[in-house]
Each structure stands twice: as structure tokens, then as C-alpha cells.
Write an enzyme that holds these catalytic residues in place. Structure first.
Site, PDB file in Angstrom:
ATOM      1  N   CYS A   1     -10.549   0.314   7.741  1.00 11.05           N
ATOM      2  CA  CYS A   1      -9.977   1.611   8.108  1.00 11.05           C
ATOM      3  C   CYS A   1     -10.627   2.757   7.345  1.00 11.05           C
ATOM      4  O   CYS A   1     -10.832   3.847   7.888  1.00 11.05           O
ATOM      5  CB  CYS A   1      -8.474   1.614   7.861  1.00 11.05           C
TER       6      CYS A   1
ATOM      7  N   GLU B   1       0.867  -1.206   0.000  1.00  9.38           N
ATOM      8  CA  GLU B   1       0.000   0.000   0.000  1.00  9.38           C
ATOM      9  C   GLU B   1       0.888   1.236   0.000  1.00  9.38           C
ATOM     10  O   GLU B   1       0.690   2.186   0.757  1.00  9.38           O
ATOM     11  CB  GLU B   1      -0.909   0.013   1.230  1.00  9.38           C
TER      12      GLU B   1
ATOM     13  N   CYS C   1      -7.916   6.127   2.758  1.00 12.24           N
ATOM     14  CA  CYS C   1      -7.279   6.656   3.969  1.00 12.24           C
ATOM     15  C   CYS C   1      -6.086   7.565   3.650  1.00 12.24           C
ATOM     16  O   CYS C   1      -5.810   8.509   4.394  1.00 12.24           O
ATOM     17  CB  CYS C   1      -6.773   5.523   4.858  1.00 12.24           C
TER      18      CYS C   1
END
Ligand SMILES: [Zn+2]
Length: 628
Positions: free
Chosen positions: A384, A300, A318
Site C-alpha cells: 500500500c 496498525e 500511508c
């Protein structure tokens, strides 16, 4: 109680001070309805999912009220905390008894799960109690603690309730006991606790928390957690020249948030100098045109400079949220409009795409081109993103304005009524605009007890020089990417007017972003556009836009009301390529016919039937490089 997200009111090294959420009443077409959806749909449905997936039961279990084993991922507590934070700030915008009642219930479960020594993490209870603090690199204990602190501060500020703050303080004191100066040298694998500790310091005045935040920043980069760029542990932040390829995007941006917060309290120049270098490195080479960050699925992570694939963009929701949060802090610290530009970009595009128009479906990954399979989900095992985009939307009313001693900063444009406290009085502002759909902004000023002060209007970096008028007379020209200061002795009913050129326009990329060669993205005001199949007859991947033909068209019936961008395109007939992947140059001749295309804001894609989408659209060859 002031609903302030980042409370720089007492921070010595900031240019801008906050304006509380409840002082800003949004009346616009864009954000007001999104805050309503947040309260009416997003927060209640997320609560249900927190229950269904056992996230709240984990707290009940830890408190001894429920049997069974821990459910889900070891850092699932953080989703509950982020939800509480989002709900608390949303309640500062509008009190909603249903959401408030849910929040009270969740907070009671959290508080009951705390250990006597202050420790609080539902994974490390009972059978795992002895494993506490044994794997700081991977187990997210301080990361979860940070989200607890932010939730607690939000609840205290917006609802005046001290229950969660008391739990947060006990846990922070426990962490200080274990990891404070002269104690165990530990640092968490996932930054987050740094900015949270600074906010807890701002709320409580306990300097130990600031000290601990600074310690956590300085301990990272010394190999305590393995020394990888992924964890930003390869070298100290103060020595970093770039956001290293392979750095986990959210970890990086949360760390930068924390460092900016520490700078605002301490004036530590070497931290700010590092953040400045890292900011340039990111926006000049490693950020998507949407404000999204993180080009690699692997880890990521952030890639090399110009490594910005479109179909395979990771661009976690996020990370865009974190990019907006970091740039907001940089803006508060410096008062420089370039940070507001990136904050706005990430907010309206990279982050907002993460949630459906209905408010209950989410993207984790945000590609800039898709063949028609990528769709938002109602939840994720690692959830998340959903509560993160929820809290960012809740922050918005608090991001619109900021204040100096005798100045008001207009950071974002949205029709609203606001009250801003200045030294010696206050000023009421009525902002009239259809932004982002129209670039005309009028601000009516009603001073109360103050006469002379400055109104600073942000001239967005994407606009052209804009004429500023006061009461219908020319006052000056605002240069894009700056705050334009109107300083005068104000009278009730004075009106400042600006007209920013929203476009539409074509944007091209640095030549080293190879996948964008011969292509352009469409921009309209702060919004990045995409071509989605639902609006176009020909496959959008086969369209080549003809520069100079773009026009904007308001469509109240489409996607909650959007400006569409229309224009001419050549529709290429790729059937000539059937059965071939490669061919000698010039051998395959494609027919093309002229068609009209329609583009929509990127944030609004994937809310209708499946079909291809593309942001970086091919340009019709003859006009490559020319502007729209
Ligand atoms: Zn996420």
C-alpha cells in the site's frame, strides 16, 4: 484539462479553490528534483514490480487473456490503481512519453477486466464470483473501487482520457444499484470509497455518488461490520469525541477525508463539528512530531493520548500520507492555516521518510528511534505504501497555491512560476526562495486583467512573527499560524517579501509522553531532524545535546543537499553500565566528554550505512526546559 486533485471549484462550502498542477512550474531545489525522480525512477520501477508480482496479470486473468490463479493479496488491485493515479498527476506536472505509454497499457488491462454488470475486482472472478459482496468488513471491495475511481478521475483530468472514467462510472453505478438508498445496508471495512465517490461526483456531476458517499459515512458506526473501534464502526462519526484507541490509523484518516469532502459539497455542520473534535484529539495527543500517526503495531492503530513510543512507533507511511490528504481537505474547506501546518508537517517528514532519496526503496513503518536495523525495502507483500507516497509527491505542485474569488493563497513555499485564475483575469506569480533551507520568500506579482486582489501568505506555525514588505517597504507583521493578507491594487513587478525564522530550535513534548522525558527534538523550518550514526562518532543514543549551541550548516554534498544542524553534546560513556540493567539511583557514574554532533532531516535517514538513529535526543541536564 485541469490537473486538479481535489476539485473544489464548484463546491459550495469551501473557502479555497484549487490551482491545477500544470499551472505551477516548480523550479526549487527540493520538490522539482523529487518530481523528476518520481517520473524517472519511482513510477517505472513500481510498474515493473506490479508486473513481477502478478498484480497486472490478475487483470489479464480476469479478462480471460491469461491462465493461472489469482496472485497475491485480495486487495492488490488497489496498488495498480494508486500507481495509475500517481502516474496521471505526475504527467500533469511533466509529460513523459514513457510513463504515459506504461499508463495507457495498464489502463487497457484494467478496463478489459470489467464484468458486464460493471463489477470490477480481479480477486472475485471465476471461482470466487459468487462470494462478491459477501464479506464487506474484510475483503476491501469498495476500498479497491475507491482507488479505481480516483485513478479514473486523475486520468480524465490530466490526460483527457475517458477510458478508465467510463469503467469507474459503470462500477459506481453498479455499487449504487446494490447499496444505494433503500437497498442493501452495507459499508466497507476500509474507508476510501467515500472520498473517491465525492471526487467522481465532482467530475461527472452525478449526484447519486455524493448521496452514496454520505450514506456510507452514516452507515458506519451502527455495527453493520461488527462494531469495532478498529473499523471506526463503534459509533457514528458524528458522535465521535475522539479518535478511539485501537482505530486503524489509515482507515480513520481516510474516513475523515471522505467526511471532509462530503462537508464541502453539502455544508453538513455536524460532520464538520465532528472533524474539528477529531482533529484536535489527534494533533493534541496522538500525532508524532513528524506528522506520523499510529503508535501501535497491533492493528496498525492509534493509541491512547500521549501513547507515542519512539522505537516501537508504527507510523505507517500511508497514515502520514493520509494525514496530509485530510489536512489539505480541511484547509480547502476552512482556509485556516493550522491545517496547512499539519499538511506541511506530514508531507515533509512523516510521509517523505517513506521513500529513499533514490526513489525506489520504501518504509512501511517509520520509527523515531532505531538501533540500526531498520531499512527501506524495494516492495512489500502488502504494498500500500509505495504507490501512496508516489501519489502524494505527484500532488505537491497542486498543493502550493489555492485561490479565492479575488485572492491567492500561498500554502507551501517553493521556488516556482505559477498562473492563478481569478474572477476577471489572472495573475502570474514568480516565487523565489530556498525554502525549506532558508526562510526568505519573495513573490513577484504580474497581474493580467485584474488589479485589486489579495495575496495571502501562510505564516507557518513554527515561525516567529514575520515582517512583511511590499516593494521594500513594511506592510505589516504576520503572526505564526495564520494567513497574512496583502490586499492592494497590484502593478506589474510588485514584490512581496517575507522572512520566516526557520531556526534551528529544540522542541519538547507533553510530560505524559514518558519516553520523551528529558529529551528534545530538533526542528529547522518545517523539517524535523534526527541524529544518525553516519554523521557522528559517538553512539547517537548516548549523546546529550547542550541547548543554546545549535547552528545550521548547508551541505551541498550530503544526501542530495541538506541543511545539517550542528551543536555541542555531551557524549556519555555508558560502559559504566556494563553488565547492569538496573542499579540503585546514583550508583553508576557515567563519564561524559563534550563533542560536536550533526543532525540531518528525518526524511533523509537510512540512505547510508547501517547505524543507530534517534529523533528525541537526550538533553544535557543543566539546561533542561530551556529553549535553543
Ligand atoms: Zn501503507
Amino acid at each position: 484539462m485541469p490537473g486538479i486533485v481535489i476539485d473544489t471549484s464548484g463546491s459550495p462550502y469551501t473557502r479555497l479553490k484549487p490551482v491545477p498542477i500544470e499551472n505551477v512550474k516548480l523550479q526549487d531545489e527540493f520538490w522539482a528534483s523529487r518530481l523528476d525522480t518520481l517520473l524517472n525512477v519511482t513510477l517505472p520501477t513500481q510498474y515493473k514490480l506490479l508486473e513481477e508480482t502478478g498484480r497486472i496479470d490478475n487483470f489479464r486473468r480476469a479478462a480471460g487473456k491469461a491462465k493461472g490463479s489469482f496472485r497475491g493479496l485480495y486487495f492488490n488491485d488497489s496498488d495498480v490503481y494508486k500507481w495509475v493515479e500517481a502516474a496521471s498527476f505526475a504527467l500533469a506536472y511533466r509529460r513523459d512519453p514513457r510513463v504515459e505509454e506504461l499508463t495507457d497499457r495498464v489502463v487497457a488491462e484494467i478496463a478489459a477486466a470489467q464484468d458486464e454488470d460493471g463489477y470490477l475486482n480481479t480477486y472475485f472472478t471465476f471461482e470466487r464470483k459468487r462470494e462478491r459482496w459477501s464479506n464487506l468488513r474484510d475483503m476491501h471491495e469498495m476500498y479497491c473501487a475507491g482507488h479505481l475511481f480516483q485513478a479514473a478521475v486523475a486520468r480524465r483530468r490530466t490526460l483527457g482520457k475517458r477510458d478508465l472514467l467510463a469503467a469507474a462510472v459503470r462500477f459506481a453505478d453498479h455499487i449504487y444499484e446494490v447499496f444505494g438508498p433503500g437497498r442493501r445496508e452495507g459499508v466497507d471495512g476500509h474507508p476510501e470509497v467515500e472520498m473517491a465517490l465525492v471526487e467522481l461526483y465532482r467530475e461527472t456531476g452525478k449526484r447519486e455518488y455524493l448521496e452514496l458517499a454520505r450514506l456510507m459515512i452514516d452507515r458506519r458506526g451502527r455495527g453493520l461490520i461488527g462494531g469495532s473501534p478498529y473499523h471506526l464502526d463503534h459509533k457514528p462519526l458524528r458522535e465521535m469525541e475522539e479518535v478511539p484507541p485501537g482505530a486503524h490509523a489509515v482507515r480513520a484518516l481516510y474516513l475523515f477525508c471522505g467526511a471532509a469532502d462530503v462537508y464541502m459539497e453539502t455544508g453538513d455542520r455536524s460532520l464538520m463539528e465532528a472533524l474539528e473534535r477529531l482533529w484536535r484529539d489527534l494533533v493534541e495527543g496522538k500525532m508524532y512530531v513528524t506528522g506520523g500517526v499510529g503508535s501501535r503495531y497491533e492493528g496498525e492503530a492509534v493509541g491512547e493520548a500521549y501513547e507515542l513510543p519512539n522505537e516501537r512507533a508504527y507510523a505507517e507511511t500511508c497514515a502520514a500520507v493520509a494525514n496530509a490528504m485530510w489536512n489539505w481537505r480541511m484547509l480547502l474547506a476552512t482556509g485556516e492555516a493550522r491545517f496547512a501546518d499539519v499538511m506541511e508537517l506530514a508531507l515533509y517528514n512523516g510521509a517523505l521518510a517513506g521513500i529513499s532519496l533514490s526513489g525506489d526503496l520504501y518504509f512501511y513503518v517509520n520509527p523515531l528511534a532505531d538501533r540500526g536495523r531498520h531499512r527501506r525495502q524495494r516492495w512489500f507483500e502488502c504494498a500500500c505504501c509505495p504507490p501512496n507516497i508516489a501519489r502524494l509527491i505527484a500532488y505537491v505542485p497542486g498543493m502550493v497555491y489555492a485561490r479565492g474569488r479575488s485572492s491567492v493563497y500561498v500554502n507551501l513555499y517553493a521556488a516556482s512560476r505559477a498562473a492563478v485564475e481569478l474572477d476577471g483575469g489572472r495573475v502570474q506569480l514568480v516565487q523565489r526562495t530556498r525554502y525549506p533551507w532558508d526562510g526568505l520568500v519573495e513573490i513577484e506579482v504580474r497581474p493580467e486583467g485584474v488589479e485589486e486582489f489579495s495575496l495571502l501568505l501562510r505564516a507557518p506555525g513554527w515561525s516567529k512573527p514575520a515582517r512583511i514588505e511590499v516593494n521594500g517597504e513594511g506592510f505589516g507583521t504576520a503572526q505564526p499560524g495564520t494567513y497574512f493578507e496583502v490586499r492592494r491594487k497590484w502593478k506589474e513587478g510588485d514584490v512581496v517579501r517575507a522572512r520566516f525564522d526557520v531556526g534551528p530550535a529544540l522542541v519538547e513534548a507533553h510530560p505524559h509522553v514518558t519516553c520523551n522525558t528529558g529529551r528534545a527534538a530538533i526542528r529547522y523550518g518545517p523539517l524535523v531532524y534526527c541524529l544518525e550514526q553516519a554523521d557522528n562518532e559517538h553512539n547517537v543514543w548516548d549523546l546529550a545535546v547542550v541547548p543554546g549551541t545549535l547552528r545550521a550548516e548547508w551541505r551541498s554534498d550530503l544526501l542530495g543537499g541538506v541543511v545539517t544542524v550542528k551543536g555541542k553534546a555531551l557524549a556519555l560513556d555508558t560502559s559504566a553500565w556494563a553488565g547492569k540493567l538496573y542499579a540503585p539511583l546514583g550508583e553508576v557514574q557515567m563519564q561524559a566528554r563534550e563533542v560536536e554532533f550533526t543532525a540531518i532531516p528525518y526524511y533523509a535517514w537510512a540512505n547510508r550505512e547501517l547505524g543507530p538513529m534517534i529523533v528525541w535526543v537526550r538533553l544535557a541536564e543543566q539546561k533542561v526546559g530551556q529553549s535553543a
